[in-house]
Design an enzyme around this catalytic site. Structure first.
Site, PDB file in Angstrom:
ATOM      1  N   GLY A  87      66.082  35.840  17.481  1.00 45.41           N
ATOM      2  CA  GLY A  87      65.373  36.964  18.214  1.00 45.41           C
ATOM      3  C   GLY A  87      65.139  38.129  17.325  1.00 45.41           C
ATOM      4  O   GLY A  87      65.642  37.978  16.345  1.00 45.41           O
ATOM      5  N   ASP A 117      69.650  29.142  18.782  1.00 39.43           N
ATOM      6  CA  ASP A 117      68.706  29.551  19.763  1.00 39.43           C
ATOM      7  C   ASP A 117      67.834  28.803  20.401  1.00 39.43           C
ATOM      8  O   ASP A 117      67.760  27.445  19.779  1.00 39.43           O
ATOM      9  CB  ASP A 117      67.668  30.467  18.687  1.00 39.43           C
ATOM     10  CG  ASP A 117      67.077  31.676  19.685  1.00 39.43           C
ATOM     11  OD1 ASP A 117      66.332  31.464  20.526  1.00 39.43           O
ATOM     12  OD2 ASP A 117      67.337  32.865  19.068  1.00 39.43           O
ATOM     13  N   ARG A 134      57.175  45.390  25.882  1.00 43.09           N
ATOM     14  CA  ARG A 134      57.726  46.773  25.879  1.00 43.09           C
ATOM     15  C   ARG A 134      57.049  47.873  25.332  1.00 43.09           C
ATOM     16  O   ARG A 134      55.947  47.676  24.832  1.00 43.09           O
ATOM     17  CB  ARG A 134      59.018  46.486  24.939  1.00 43.09           C
ATOM     18  CG  ARG A 134      60.307  45.899  25.595  1.00 43.09           C
ATOM     19  CD  ARG A 134      61.540  45.758  25.082  1.00 43.09           C
ATOM     20  NE  ARG A 134      61.570  44.630  24.014  1.00 43.09           N
ATOM     21  CZ  ARG A 134      62.732  44.252  23.592  1.00 43.09           C
ATOM     22  NH1 ARG A 134      63.662  44.747  23.899  1.00 43.09           N
ATOM     23  NH2 ARG A 134      62.690  43.198  22.877  1.00 43.09           N
ATOM     24  N   TYR A 152      68.942  41.139  34.837  1.00 44.32           N
ATOM     25  CA  TYR A 152      69.304  41.523  33.548  1.00 44.32           C
ATOM     26  C   TYR A 152      70.613  42.281  33.681  1.00 44.32           C
ATOM     27  O   TYR A 152      71.614  42.082  32.997  1.00 44.32           O
ATOM     28  CB  TYR A 152      68.230  42.099  32.667  1.00 44.32           C
ATOM     29  CG  TYR A 152      68.614  42.478  31.384  1.00 44.32           C
ATOM     30  CD1 TYR A 152      68.525  41.465  30.582  1.00 44.32           C
ATOM     31  CD2 TYR A 152      68.586  43.915  30.999  1.00 44.32           C
ATOM     32  CE1 TYR A 152      68.851  41.751  28.895  1.00 44.32           C
ATOM     33  CE2 TYR A 152      68.721  44.217  29.545  1.00 44.32           C
ATOM     34  CZ  TYR A 152      68.977  43.080  28.771  1.00 44.32           C
ATOM     35  OH  TYR A 152      69.161  43.314  27.222  1.00 44.32           O
ATOM     36  N   THR A 174      62.539  33.088  23.800  1.00 44.20           N
ATOM     37  CA  THR A 174      61.786  34.122  23.577  1.00 44.20           C
ATOM     38  C   THR A 174      61.940  34.507  21.932  1.00 44.20           C
ATOM     39  O   THR A 174      61.147  35.270  21.420  1.00 44.20           O
ATOM     40  CB  THR A 174      62.213  35.618  24.325  1.00 44.20           C
ATOM     41  OG1 THR A 174      63.641  35.297  24.136  1.00 44.20           O
ATOM     42  CG2 THR A 174      62.173  35.202  25.665  1.00 44.20           C
ATOM     43  N   TYR A 221      88.515  37.917  29.074  1.00 41.59           N
ATOM     44  CA  TYR A 221      89.018  36.924  28.081  1.00 41.59           C
ATOM     45  C   TYR A 221      89.801  37.632  27.258  1.00 41.59           C
ATOM     46  O   TYR A 221      91.053  37.321  26.435  1.00 41.59           O
ATOM     47  CB  TYR A 221      87.941  36.348  27.213  1.00 41.59           C
ATOM     48  CG  TYR A 221      87.492  34.967  27.727  1.00 41.59           C
ATOM     49  CD1 TYR A 221      87.131  34.863  28.995  1.00 41.59           C
ATOM     50  CD2 TYR A 221      87.583  33.759  27.115  1.00 41.59           C
ATOM     51  CE1 TYR A 221      86.880  33.504  29.770  1.00 41.59           C
ATOM     52  CE2 TYR A 221      87.643  32.602  27.627  1.00 41.59           C
ATOM     53  CZ  TYR A 221      87.047  32.500  28.855  1.00 41.59           C
ATOM     54  OH  TYR A 221      86.725  31.187  29.224  1.00 41.59           O
TER      55      TYR A 221
HETATM   56  N1  UDP Z   1      56.064  51.836  29.411  1.00 40.15           N
HETATM   57  C1  UDP Z   1      54.703  52.047  29.668  1.00 40.15           C
HETATM   58  N2  UDP Z   1      53.892  51.460  29.154  1.00 40.15           N
HETATM   59  C2  UDP Z   1      54.017  50.173  28.642  1.00 40.15           C
HETATM   60  C3  UDP Z   1      55.424  49.453  28.457  1.00 40.15           C
HETATM   61  C4  UDP Z   1      56.159  50.325  29.112  1.00 40.15           C
HETATM   62  O1  UDP Z   1      54.735  53.302  29.907  1.00 40.15           O
HETATM   63  O2  UDP Z   1      53.009  49.664  28.385  1.00 40.15           O
HETATM   64  C5  UDP Z   1      57.348  52.431  29.667  1.00 40.15           C
HETATM   65  C6  UDP Z   1      58.197  51.488  30.921  1.00 40.15           C
HETATM   66  O3  UDP Z   1      57.753  51.891  32.196  1.00 40.15           O
HETATM   67  C7  UDP Z   1      59.315  52.403  30.610  1.00 40.15           C
HETATM   68  C8  UDP Z   1      59.521  52.750  29.249  1.00 40.15           C
HETATM   69  O4  UDP Z   1      57.938  52.744  28.840  1.00 40.15           O
HETATM   70  O5  UDP Z   1      59.556  53.731  31.248  1.00 40.15           O
HETATM   71  C9  UDP Z   1      60.350  51.821  28.254  1.00 40.15           C
HETATM   72  O6  UDP Z   1      59.988  50.437  28.756  1.00 40.15           O
HETATM   73  P1  UDP Z   1      60.209  49.165  28.002  1.00 40.15           P
HETATM   74  O7  UDP Z   1      59.617  47.923  28.512  1.00 40.15           O
HETATM   75  O8  UDP Z   1      60.031  49.174  26.460  1.00 40.15           O
HETATM   76  O9  UDP Z   1      61.940  49.100  28.055  1.00 40.15           O
HETATM   77  P2  UDP Z   1      63.055  49.707  29.208  1.00 40.15           P
HETATM   78  O10 UDP Z   1      63.504  50.681  28.481  1.00 40.15           O
HETATM   79  O11 UDP Z   1      62.282  49.904  30.527  1.00 40.15           O
HETATM   80  O12 UDP Z   1      63.702  48.555  29.167  1.00 40.15           O
END
Ligand code: UDP
Length: 316
Positions: free
Chosen positions: A11, A32, A186, A145, A36, A159
């Protein structure tokens, strides 16, 4: 020579960790199932101290020979991924952590679990200290998650207490850098891909929600330091510089020089409104401090994404 097992080693973080451990002289077994993770993250490794094992950590693990360290880093980690692989996410955090701890117990190895800032949920304390217990919606879309990682922390401590395993718990805050999948959903990969391909940047909500983004080499440095320390309680690792997502989108337009526009899309359910690590513990215990600033980190990430987009275009 230390022999070290890294689950999730193909990853984003796992592969950088494999690199660092090889650098430190370890023999590394990278496990792995590639749901992903990707072999592409490992192709640069040219070492006879490196072994790849395609295996799903939620199934029984039989390791031959001694093992000195187990890093349990396997898990989908992008919200988009853990929605798609919801059951696998719960299984890798629960059954997978149990199996990985079983290896550590059997081999009397040190153990580290990659936990997350998500265990704080939509936090009511800001910035988040390790003493904060969190505010998680157990049955919401992110619950798979968050709760799997909360379970991982609990069983790791069990543990440690019951079997005396030498355990570590890191709570990883948002991290970015080369080898993130450009389509992993992300914020930084999305914005970069959109900026580089002339699409609108999709800011969710009004973009006022905040995150604090750590460059991958800083995080890996903290992980190696924590494994060397004797500290069993959870430690936050992340960059405390907090930024709104709207500012992040603007910054990415700036570094890419893109003429794309910013558009607004609905905020995903239970999306935390703020997130910033309190890293006092990591500073004091590990002498650790993030060193790569956002401009430098985004530039290095941009170079990687440019190359991977070009490679995708070149594919038949
Ligand atoms: N986000 C966004 N546009 C995108 C993807 C994510 O505005 O295209 C926002 C999402 O709603 C969050 C922040 O970016 O508030 C970080 O999101 P990410 O998925 O990177 O990780 P998270 O911190 O939520 O686990």
């Amino acid at each position: 020579m230390e022999r070290t097992l890294v689950t999730g080693g193909a990853g984003f973080l796992g592969s950088h960790l494999c690199d660092a451990l090889l650098q430190e002289g370890h023999e590394v077994i990278c496990m792995d199932n590639l749901i992903t993770g990707s072999r592409d993250n490992l192709v640069h490794i040219d070492s006879d101290r490196f072994h790849f094992m395609r295996h799903d950590v939620t199934r029984r693990i039989d390791m031959k020979g001694p093992i000195d360290n187990v890093f349990h880093f396997a898990s989908p980690a992008s919200p988009v991924d853990y929605l798609e692989f919801s059951i696998q996410t719960m299984k890798v955090g629960s059954l997978g952590t149990h199996n990985a701890l079983g290896v550590a117990k059997n081999k009397q190895a040190r153990f580290m679990i990659a936990s997350t800032s998500e265990i704080y949920g939509d936090p009511l304390e800001h910035p988040q200290k390790e003493t904060y217990w969190g505010n998680v919606n157990t049955i919401g879309p992110r619950g798979v998650y968050d709760e799997a990682k909360r379970f991982s922390e609990a069983i790791t401590m069990a543990y440690h207490r019951a079997h005396g395993i030498d355990t570590r718990i890191i709570r990883i805050f948002n991290t970015y850098g080369p080898r993130m999948r450009i389509k992993d959903g992300r914020a930084i990969p999305n914005f970069m891909f959109q900026a580089l391909t002339g699409q609108d940047l999709t800011v969710y909500g009004d973009g006022s929600q905040t995150r604090s983004f750590c460059y991958v080499s800083d995080l890996i440095d903290g992980i190696v330091r924590l494994m060397r320390s004797g500290h069993h309680d959870p430690v936050n690792l992340g960059n405390p510089v907090e930024i709104s997502l709207l500012e992040m989108a603007e910054k990415i337009l700036q570094v890419t020089g893109s003429k794309s526009k910013i558009i607004f899309k609905p905020l995903p359910e239970d999306d935390p409104k703020v997130r910033q690590p309190d890293i006092t513990q990591a500073r004091n215990l590990l002498g650790w401090e993030p060193r790569v600033d956002l401009e430098e980190g985004l530039q290095a990430t941009l170079d990687y994404f440019r190359t991977s987009i070009d490679a995708q275009k070149a594919e038949p």
